[in-house]
Scaffold this motif. Structure first.
Motif, PDB file in Angstrom:
ATOM      1  N   SER A 241      28.272  24.894 -51.986  1.00  0.00           N
ATOM      2  CA  SER A 241      28.484  23.455 -51.860  1.00  0.00           C
ATOM      3  C   SER A 241      29.962  23.228 -51.605  1.00  0.00           C
ATOM      4  O   SER A 241      30.811  23.967 -52.117  1.00  0.00           O
ATOM      5  CB  SER A 241      28.044  22.716 -53.127  1.00  0.00           C
ATOM      6  OG  SER A 241      28.706  23.234 -54.269  1.00  0.00           O
ATOM      7  N   TRP A 243      33.290  20.546 -49.553  1.00  0.00           N
ATOM      8  CA  TRP A 243      33.838  19.312 -49.015  1.00  0.00           C
ATOM      9  C   TRP A 243      35.022  19.674 -48.122  1.00  0.00           C
ATOM     10  O   TRP A 243      35.559  20.772 -48.225  1.00  0.00           O
ATOM     11  CB  TRP A 243      34.319  18.389 -50.151  1.00  0.00           C
ATOM     12  CG  TRP A 243      35.281  19.080 -51.077  1.00  0.00           C
ATOM     13  CD1 TRP A 243      34.962  19.785 -52.189  1.00  0.00           C
ATOM     14  CD2 TRP A 243      36.691  19.190 -50.927  1.00  0.00           C
ATOM     15  NE1 TRP A 243      36.087  20.334 -52.768  1.00  0.00           N
ATOM     16  CE2 TRP A 243      37.167  19.974 -52.012  1.00  0.00           C
ATOM     17  CE3 TRP A 243      37.620  18.705 -50.002  1.00  0.00           C
ATOM     18  CZ2 TRP A 243      38.520  20.279 -52.181  1.00  0.00           C
ATOM     19  CZ3 TRP A 243      38.960  19.008 -50.180  1.00  0.00           C
ATOM     20  CH2 TRP A 243      39.404  19.777 -51.265  1.00  0.00           C
ATOM     21  N   ALA A 368      27.983  23.951 -45.515  1.00  0.00           N
ATOM     22  CA  ALA A 368      28.090  23.216 -46.777  1.00  0.00           C
ATOM     23  C   ALA A 368      29.217  22.186 -46.707  1.00  0.00           C
ATOM     24  O   ALA A 368      29.073  21.053 -47.183  1.00  0.00           O
ATOM     25  CB  ALA A 368      28.330  24.190 -47.925  1.00  0.00           C
ATOM     26  N   GLU A 371      28.270  19.254 -44.219  1.00  0.00           N
ATOM     27  CA  GLU A 371      27.199  18.359 -44.657  1.00  0.00           C
ATOM     28  C   GLU A 371      27.414  17.825 -46.068  1.00  0.00           C
ATOM     29  O   GLU A 371      26.661  16.950 -46.522  1.00  0.00           O
ATOM     30  CB  GLU A 371      25.856  19.072 -44.536  1.00  0.00           C
ATOM     31  CG  GLU A 371      25.569  19.501 -43.095  1.00  0.00           C
ATOM     32  CD  GLU A 371      24.233  20.198 -42.921  1.00  0.00           C
ATOM     33  OE1 GLU A 371      23.397  20.149 -43.869  1.00  0.00           O
ATOM     34  OE2 GLU A 371      24.013  20.781 -41.845  1.00  0.00           O
ATOM     35  N   ARG A 373      26.872  19.057 -49.008  1.00  0.00           N
ATOM     36  CA  ARG A 373      25.729  19.253 -49.897  1.00  0.00           C
ATOM     37  C   ARG A 373      25.569  20.729 -50.206  1.00  0.00           C
ATOM     38  O   ARG A 373      26.247  21.581 -49.623  1.00  0.00           O
ATOM     39  CB  ARG A 373      24.445  18.740 -49.255  1.00  0.00           C
ATOM     40  CG  ARG A 373      24.006  19.524 -48.014  1.00  0.00           C
ATOM     41  CD  ARG A 373      22.677  19.025 -47.477  1.00  0.00           C
ATOM     42  NE  ARG A 373      22.261  19.758 -46.279  1.00  0.00           N
ATOM     43  CZ  ARG A 373      21.526  20.882 -46.301  1.00  0.00           C
ATOM     44  NH1 ARG A 373      21.142  21.413 -47.451  1.00  0.00           N
ATOM     45  NH2 ARG A 373      21.192  21.475 -45.166  1.00  0.00           N
TER      46      ARG A 373
END
Length: 387
Positions: A241, A243, A368, A371, A373
């Motif tokens: 996951s 960012w 990851a 998206e 997520r």
């Protein structure tokens, strides 16, 4: 008895071995570089990394560079000058890699080109029966990795190494061995960072700022980190996951679409986790910049940057594993040349399957981050377009 067939690789190995039998230890160490059987290396790509590899090659005994290749004339001129200064002989320089691969006076190819060219040039080198040292990543898609692995499998006797030089670094070798043997106890987590104030990195003709050409930093650069994590654990993570931020250098580089700042958390099925931050937007302050990789287990921790091994039990003395800096690029090139000279198959520092796993992990991280997520490795492996 029929005559023994000697191909170029066997000749190089036999020449070095026969000389070593008659010499002392120091001469034996240099025997592989004797003038009896030099390795003739063609260099494709004389940018920043390619120039480093070229200088490294020329520092080693028993290596000659008859040709350098780059589409940019000033890069070719630089390569010519580097070779001439080191050897006293000016090499030929060409713009087209095919001109290098067709030469009979080239035994091995060292390739340092933009990532979108890795698969094609590496495939052509293998088909030309040239030993290959290719910069990471192996390719920027899983499918590209698979095609290259298949091509290598058909080329019996051709040495193929990928430039994950940490695999040749004694500190990483000993540190990973200690961790895998349970030296830190059951693993908990790894924490890593790669932060710089040198952004925006662009590369020649802007290729580093293009996702289509580089695969983004998760695939082009951070594959070094993914490879070490996979090496430590023995397999790629099952999910990630993340960012990230793009457009941070829009004023300097309007067409740029790579992710200049991102973070990710990787997870393995047994509970091991790793967190990583990569950034090129850091201020020029050592409190913000630098890189590290630290692994924590129930019984202690290991810092790959310094080699420091520290236990939770304070009665156990701290250790320094392989202290001091080592030129792992040189060690990686030495391993490649030794494999070329070897009389038989020599295990590479990193296998092509392991190089594939590093690309796959980079694609997992990229998806990851894109998206925002949690993404699984299975959904990443199924389809990996470069957007």
């Amino acid at each position: 008895m029929p005559p023994i067939a000697l191909n170029r690789r066997r000749f190089l190995g036999c020449s070095a071995a026969s000389l070593a039998l008659t010499q002392g230890p120091a001469a034996q160490a240099a025997a592989a570089g004797s003038a009896v059987g030099p390795i003739r290396v063609g260099l494709i790509g004389v940018g920043g990394r390619g120039t480093t590899l070229l200088r490294t090659l020329l520092e080693l005994p028993g290596v000659v560079v008859p040709v350098v290749c780059d589409p940019e004339s000033r890069h070719r001129a630089r390569g010519e000058g580097v070779v001439e200064k080191a050897s006293g002989r000016r090499p030929e320089s060409v713009a087209d890699p095919a001109r290098v691969l067709e030469r009979g006076d080239v035994d091995a190819i060292v390739v340092a080109v933009p990532c979108d060219l890795h698969e094609r040039i590496s495939t052509e080198a293998i088909k030309a029966n040239k030993h290959l040292y290719a910069e990471k990543p192996l390719a920027i898609t899983v499918e590209g990795c698979d095609r290259l692995i298949a091509e290598s499998g058909r080329a019996t006797g051709v040495v193929v190494h990928v430039g994950f030089q940490r695999r040749s670094n004694p500190r990483f070798q000993e540190g990973v061995a200690l961790i895998r043997s349970g030296g830190l106890g059951p693993l908990i987590e790894a924490r890593a960072s790669w932060t710089s104030s040198n952004g925006p990195l662009t590369g020649h003709d802007g290729w580093l700022g293009s996702r289509r050409r580089s695969g983004d930093f998760m695939v082009e650069q951070a594959v070094h980190i993914w490879d070490v994590l996979n090496w430590i654990h023995g397999s790629p993570p099952v999910s990630a996951s993340g960012w990230g931020r793009r457009g941070l250098f829009a004023r300097q580089d309007p067409g740029r679409d790579v992710t200049d700042h991102y973070g990710v958390e990787l997870a393995w099925a047994d509970g091991f986790r790793a967190s990583f931050v990569q950034s090129y937007i850091a201020p020029a302050d050592e409190n913000f910049t630098g890189s590290h990789l630290r692994v924590l287990g129930v019984d202690g921790g290991f810092d790959f940057g310094s080699g420091a091994l520290t236990y939770r039990d304070r009665d156990r003395p701290r250790r320094a594993i392989q202290p001091g800096a080592r030129n792992d690029t040189r060690l990686a090139i030495e391993a490649f040349l030794a494999a070329v000279r070897s009389d038989g198959p020599t295990p590479p520092p990193v296998t092509l399957q392991e190089a594939r796993a590093a690309t796959l992990t980079g694609l997992l991280v990229r998806k990851a981050v894109d998206e925002g997520r949690l993404v699984t490795i299975d959904e990443t492996a199924g389809h990996t377009p470069v957007s």
